[in-house]
Every structure is written in structure tokens, then in C-alpha cells.
Design a protein around this motif. Sequence first.
Motif, PDB file in Angstrom:
ATOM      1  N   GLU A 145       0.847  -1.186   0.000  1.00 48.92           N
ATOM      2  CA  GLU A 145       0.000   0.000   0.000  1.00 48.92           C
ATOM      3  C   GLU A 145       0.887   1.242   0.000  1.00 48.92           C
ATOM      4  OE1 GLU A 145      -3.319   0.353  -0.269  1.00 48.92           O
ATOM      5  OE2 GLU A 145      -3.347  -1.808  -0.636  1.00 48.92           O
ATOM      6  N   PRO A 146       0.557   2.229  -0.820  1.00 44.29           N
ATOM      7  CA  PRO A 146       1.379   3.440  -0.859  1.00 44.29           C
ATOM      8  C   PRO A 146       1.353   4.188   0.469  1.00 44.29           C
ATOM      9  CG  PRO A 146      -0.653   3.739  -2.105  1.00 44.29           C
ATOM     10  CD  PRO A 146      -0.568   2.295  -1.754  1.00 44.29           C
ATOM     11  N   GLU A 147       2.472   4.783   0.779  1.00 45.67           N
ATOM     12  CA  GLU A 147       2.593   5.575   2.001  1.00 45.67           C
ATOM     13  C   GLU A 147       1.795   6.871   1.856  1.00 45.67           C
ATOM     14  OE1 GLU A 147       6.123   7.953   4.461  1.00 45.67           O
ATOM     15  OE2 GLU A 147       6.537   6.913   2.577  1.00 45.67           O
ATOM     16  N   LYS A 148       0.861   7.076   2.772  1.00 45.70           N
ATOM     17  CA  LYS A 148       0.045   8.291   2.723  1.00 45.70           C
ATOM     18  C   LYS A 148       0.837   9.453   3.293  1.00 45.70           C
ATOM     19  CE  LYS A 148      -3.760  10.579   1.967  1.00 45.70           C
ATOM     20  NZ  LYS A 148      -4.230  10.834   0.586  1.00 45.70           N
ATOM     21  N   ILE A 149       0.983  10.497   2.485  1.00 46.69           N
ATOM     22  CA  ILE A 149       1.785  11.648   2.887  1.00 46.69           C
ATOM     23  C   ILE A 149       0.943  12.903   2.731  1.00 46.69           C
ATOM     24  CG2 ILE A 149       3.961  12.884   2.563  1.00 46.69           C
ATOM     25  CD1 ILE A 149       4.985  10.410   1.036  1.00 46.69           C
ATOM     26  N   GLU A 150       0.973  13.756   3.726  1.00 45.69           N
ATOM     27  CA  GLU A 150       0.203  14.993   3.666  1.00 45.69           C
ATOM     28  C   GLU A 150       0.794  15.932   2.623  1.00 45.69           C
ATOM     29  OE1 GLU A 150      -2.687  15.856   5.310  1.00 45.69           O
ATOM     30  OE2 GLU A 150      -2.602  13.712   5.771  1.00 45.69           O
ATOM     31  N   PRO A 151      -0.050  16.687   1.925  1.00 42.60           N
ATOM     32  CA  PRO A 151       0.467  17.611   0.911  1.00 42.60           C
ATOM     33  C   PRO A 151       1.295  18.726   1.534  1.00 42.60           C
ATOM     34  CG  PRO A 151      -1.879  17.978   1.287  1.00 42.60           C
ATOM     35  CD  PRO A 151      -1.519  16.721   2.010  1.00 42.60           C
ATOM     36  N   VAL A 152       2.276  19.165   0.795  1.00 43.59           N
ATOM     37  CA  VAL A 152       3.148  20.265   1.222  1.00 43.59           C
ATOM     38  C   VAL A 152       2.961  21.414   0.236  1.00 43.59           C
ATOM     39  CG1 VAL A 152       5.542  21.006   1.519  1.00 43.59           C
ATOM     40  CG2 VAL A 152       4.825  18.718   2.280  1.00 43.59           C
ATOM     41  N   SER A 153       2.832  22.621   0.746  1.00 43.91           N
ATOM     42  CA  SER A 153       2.600  23.783  -0.113  1.00 43.91           C
ATOM     43  C   SER A 153       3.850  24.125  -0.922  1.00 43.91           C
ATOM     44  CB  SER A 153       2.204  25.000   0.723  1.00 43.91           C
ATOM     45  OG  SER A 153       0.993  24.767   1.400  1.00 43.91           O
ATOM     46  N   VAL A 154       3.624  24.624  -2.115  1.00 41.11           N
ATOM     47  CA  VAL A 154       4.715  25.121  -2.945  1.00 41.11           C
ATOM     48  C   VAL A 154       5.190  26.453  -2.372  1.00 41.11           C
ATOM     49  CG1 VAL A 154       5.292  26.006  -5.242  1.00 41.11           C
ATOM     50  CG2 VAL A 154       3.872  23.972  -5.012  1.00 41.11           C
ATOM     51  N   GLU A 155       6.484  26.604  -2.221  1.00 33.51           N
ATOM     52  CA  GLU A 155       7.019  27.882  -1.739  1.00 33.51           C
ATOM     53  C   GLU A 155       7.146  28.848  -2.910  1.00 33.51           C
ATOM     54  OE1 GLU A 155      10.157  27.970   1.346  1.00 33.51           O
ATOM     55  OE2 GLU A 155      10.340  25.842   0.897  1.00 33.51           O
ATOM     56  N   LYS A 156       6.658  30.068  -2.701  1.00 34.66           N
ATOM     57  CA  LYS A 156       6.749  31.071  -3.763  1.00 34.66           C
ATOM     58  C   LYS A 156       6.897  32.460  -3.149  1.00 34.66           C
ATOM     59  CE  LYS A 156       1.718  31.081  -4.342  1.00 34.66           C
ATOM     60  NZ  LYS A 156       0.617  31.034  -5.314  1.00 34.66           N
ATOM     61  N   THR A 157       7.408  33.376  -3.945  1.00 38.72           N
ATOM     62  CA  THR A 157       7.707  34.718  -3.440  1.00 38.72           C
ATOM     63  C   THR A 157       6.573  35.710  -3.678  1.00 38.72           C
ATOM     64  OG1 THR A 157       8.808  35.279  -5.534  1.00 38.72           O
ATOM     65  CG2 THR A 157      10.177  34.388  -3.770  1.00 38.72           C
ATOM     66  N   ASN A 158       5.671  35.414  -4.615  1.00 41.40           N
ATOM     67  CA  ASN A 158       4.568  36.321  -4.922  1.00 41.40           C
ATOM     68  C   ASN A 158       3.399  36.019  -3.984  1.00 41.40           C
ATOM     69  OD1 ASN A 158       2.479  37.854  -6.029  1.00 41.40           O
ATOM     70  ND2 ASN A 158       3.073  37.418  -8.146  1.00 41.40           N
ATOM     71  N   SER A 159       2.951  37.000  -3.224  1.00 38.49           N
ATOM     72  CA  SER A 159       1.885  36.792  -2.248  1.00 38.49           C
ATOM     73  C   SER A 159       0.492  36.811  -2.869  1.00 38.49           C
ATOM     74  CB  SER A 159       1.968  37.858  -1.151  1.00 38.49           C
ATOM     75  OG  SER A 159       1.782  39.151  -1.710  1.00 38.49           O
ATOM     76  N   THR A 160       0.400  37.189  -4.134  1.00 38.87           N
ATOM     77  CA  THR A 160      -0.901  37.201  -4.810  1.00 38.87           C
ATOM     78  C   THR A 160      -1.505  35.799  -4.809  1.00 38.87           C
ATOM     79  OG1 THR A 160      -0.186  38.963  -6.287  1.00 38.87           O
ATOM     80  CG2 THR A 160      -2.108  37.695  -6.976  1.00 38.87           C
ATOM     81  N   LYS A 161      -2.784  35.709  -4.444  1.00 39.65           N
ATOM     82  CA  LYS A 161      -3.483  34.433  -4.529  1.00 39.65           C
ATOM     83  C   LYS A 161      -3.851  34.195  -6.001  1.00 39.65           C
ATOM     84  CE  LYS A 161      -3.985  32.604  -0.395  1.00 39.65           C
ATOM     85  NZ  LYS A 161      -3.616  31.188  -0.100  1.00 39.65           N
ATOM     86  N   ILE A 162      -3.364  33.084  -6.526  1.00 43.04           N
ATOM     87  CA  ILE A 162      -3.551  32.781  -7.950  1.00 43.04           C
ATOM     88  C   ILE A 162      -4.532  31.626  -8.089  1.00 43.04           C
ATOM     89  CG2 ILE A 162      -2.398  32.146 -10.095  1.00 43.04           C
ATOM     90  CD1 ILE A 162       0.213  33.198  -8.828  1.00 43.04           C
ATOM     91  N   TYR A 163      -5.643  31.907  -8.770  1.00 47.47           N
ATOM     92  CA  TYR A 163      -6.684  30.901  -8.947  1.00 47.47           C
ATOM     93  C   TYR A 163      -6.912  30.614 -10.435  1.00 47.47           C
ATOM     94  CZ  TYR A 163      -7.710  32.128  -4.089  1.00 47.47           C
ATOM     95  OH  TYR A 163      -7.616  32.373  -2.729  1.00 47.47           O
ATOM     96  N   MET A 164      -7.321  29.378 -10.718  1.00 49.44           N
ATOM     97  CA  MET A 164      -7.526  28.951 -12.101  1.00 49.44           C
ATOM     98  C   MET A 164      -9.000  28.681 -12.355  1.00 49.44           C
ATOM     99  SD  MET A 164      -6.156  28.218 -15.039  1.00 49.44           S
ATOM    100  CE  MET A 164      -4.384  27.925 -14.790  1.00 49.44           C
ATOM    101  N   HIS A 165      -9.574  29.346 -13.361  1.00 49.95           N
ATOM    102  CA  HIS A 165     -10.953  29.069 -13.764  1.00 49.95           C
ATOM    103  C   HIS A 165     -10.980  27.739 -14.506  1.00 49.95           C
ATOM    104  CE1 HIS A 165     -15.072  30.651 -14.470  1.00 49.95           C
ATOM    105  NE2 HIS A 165     -15.038  29.785 -15.457  1.00 49.95           N
ATOM    106  N   TYR A 166     -11.887  26.858 -14.083  1.00 44.46           N
ATOM    107  CA  TYR A 166     -11.851  25.469 -14.547  1.00 44.46           C
ATOM    108  C   TYR A 166     -13.208  25.023 -15.061  1.00 44.46           C
ATOM    109  CZ  TYR A 166     -10.454  20.523 -14.442  1.00 44.46           C
ATOM    110  OH  TYR A 166     -10.136  19.229 -14.778  1.00 44.46           O
ATOM    111  N   MET A 167     -13.198  24.362 -16.228  1.00 48.09           N
ATOM    112  CA  MET A 167     -14.415  23.832 -16.841  1.00 48.09           C
ATOM    113  C   MET A 167     -14.495  22.321 -16.640  1.00 48.09           C
ATOM    114  SD  MET A 167     -15.435  26.661 -18.002  1.00 48.09           S
ATOM    115  CE  MET A 167     -15.051  28.212 -18.811  1.00 48.09           C
TER     116      MET A 167
END
Length: 414
Positions: free
Chosen positions: A33-55
Motif C-alpha cells: 500500500e502506498p505511504e500516505k503523505i500529507e500535501p506540502v505547499s509550494v514555496e513562492k515569493t509572490n503573495s498574490t493568490k492565484i486561482y484557475m478558472h476550470y471547466m
Amino acid sequence: MKNYIKLLVFGLMNIVMVAGCSNDDKSSDKPLEPEKIEPVSVEKTNSTKIYMHYMPWFETKESSTDKKWGYHWTMANKNPDNVGANGRREIASYYYPLIGPYHSGDKNVIENHLLLMKYAGIDGVLIDWYGTYDVNDYRMVKENTEQLIDMLDEVGLEYAIVYEDRFLTNVVNAGKAISVTGAAKTDLAYVQKNYFSDANYIKINGKPLLMNFGPIVLQTPAEWTNVFNTLTEKPTFLTLWDQSIEAGANASGEYAWVYKNSTYLTNFYTNTKPKLNITMGAAYPGFKDFYVEGGGGGAIGWTIEHNNGTTLDETLSLAKNAAVDYLQLITWNDFGEGTMFEPTVEFGYSYIEKVKAFAGVKNTENVFSDISRLYELRVQKKGNIEIQKKLDQAFNYFVSMQTAKAKQLLSEIK
């Protein structure tokens, strides 16, 4: 002699026990069984919240109940069963997804899309949503949406709903609701119960974000007040640019969209943004609709050329100069209008590479092709349980930012 017999018996018992263990090992020789690992956030320098419109509106023959390709791949006159000499299916778009036409509810597709977004520095997904009623393809869109939502927290991304009130009249005409406001109340009560309480649902100023593509049908503040009165918590409500007057005090702000040329964005940032409590900017790579060629309706009447990525560069630059707190990327996968950030045969990964640079992602390692490799192996090894378990583990490594381990595991699968 007795001692010798005892030793002999004891030795035989050990052999049997060892053999028994060995047999047990063989009988339990199942994929780990695969080892369950909690997601880790991507580190980035831009504080703007970036969202993607999705269909979430795409269907294939395999996914649809009537065994037909969905409208958004075919429009009125294209047939994806026709495969060209280049190996590509005939679809209703000038552009071709790198992974080919797909079903939006396919977990392998969702995995691919969300991992690509994560590594591009995108914070969340804004889901184009048609409501709860079983009219036209609205139910399919809802089901696909919930497949997407199920994986978002695994990857470590947020989400919010972009409500399409334009379809409320269709619901009433189909006899599913007495009034458009009644239908909207039912839809938003569902959103509140099933989405708003999610830990990864986007909150702005402590309240769940709800966006509306319009308003189109509910065009008065009184109607929106009536609809929101059924909610126990009023959302942070954003309308399309220059449309908040139709929602009145119910509106918390506005978001920009794609239209004709970038002067409309400049005007929005310069003249409208200072008047709003909350502003969501926009960036897009271009606009080239397929409606006339696909027999899907009249021409939009204008085109924004992609210009080898300079259109995206310009709109990202405008957002940066306007210092927006929130930015919507338009869109991940509207192939019919040619606004897609999703990797394509024509543009490769170039658009999400530009987003990654804008976001200031600290991990400059290029893993987009490895994420595509994960998808390819998912498809190629569909019936192989052992390999699928390994691919599950690779996915877990990707979401936890352990790219070296993910790549190594993928390289071992032939």
C-alpha cells in the motif's frame, strides 16, 4: 537418544514454522500500500493568490450514458472518432490537449491537471458550476465537479464555486422549479451544505467565496437578497466586472474577465478597482473561439491572438502593476474559446511555465513532463494493480514535494 529425538522434533517444527511463514508471505505477496503523505505547499515569493478558472464539462464516449462524445469536444459537426494521420482526434477547437480529449470526471485526468497547477504555483481552482438540477448536462457537470473536489485536498489546493445563474430559466422551463429564485435557493443551499464548510474552500475576509458569471438572470438586488436570505452565512460574493450594481449590497466586489483587448483590463484596474472592496484581476493567454467552424453558434466577433505568449506576459504584467490580491487565470481548459492554460500540442507547457515564474515558485526544477509521464503510465498500465500502487506512491511524493523520489519511482516503471 530421547534428547536427540527431541532436538529432531524441535528442528522439524521450526522447518514447518518457517515454511508456514514462507507460504504466508507468498499468499500475502500483494502490492504494498502506498505511504500516505500529507500535501506540502509550494514555496513562492509572490503573495498574490492565484486561482484557475476550470471547466468540468468534458465527456467521452466511455463516460457518457448515451455513449457519445460530449458537446464540448464535438459542438455540432466534429467527430473525435475521426483520427488524423498525426494521431489526433477531430475536436471542436483550434488547439489540442497534450493528453488528448478526456472525461472531466476521470481521476487520472484530475490528478494530472491538479499536479500541474500545484507545481505552477496556483493556489486553487474556481469551478464553473451549473447547479444541482438534472437538466441538459448540468448533472454531469456537478458530478465531475465533485470528483475534482475529492482530490483537491489531497493535492493541497483550494477551491470555490463560480455560479452560472444563466441556466436558471432552463430549469424552470424544464418544470424542475417553480421560479428562478427558487431554483437558485436550492442550488446555493446545496453549495452551503456541501462545499462552504470544507477546510480547503476559499475564504475571503473570513467568509466563503462565491462568484457569479454575470448576473445574467437574477438582475436585481432584491432577487439576490431573496436568494441569500436562505443562507445561514452570507458569502463573499463577486460578480463579473461592472455587474455588481445588479446584486447591490449583496456584492462584495467584482472580478475581471477576457474581452477584446487589454485596454479593458487597464480600465478596470485604473477606474473600477479603487471603488471596490474586493477586486480579482485576470490574466489570459488569448481568445480564439471555434463556434462558427464547429457549428456551435454565432461568432463572438473578436479575437485576441496568443502571439507566442506575449498576450499572457502582458496580462500578467498588468495584474502585477495593479497589485491585485487575487488573480484569476482564464481558463484552464475552455478549448472552444481557446483560452486554455492546460498544456497543448501547440504551446506545450509554456503558459504554466509563465505562471510559475509570475508566482515566484522557489523550486525551479522542471517536473511538468514527469507529471505527464505519470498520466501516461496510469493509462498504459490501467489493469496492473501493482504498478498502479506504485503510481499512487509517486503521486503522494509529488503532492509532498518529494520530486526526486517521484521521478525515481517513475523511472523504474517500464
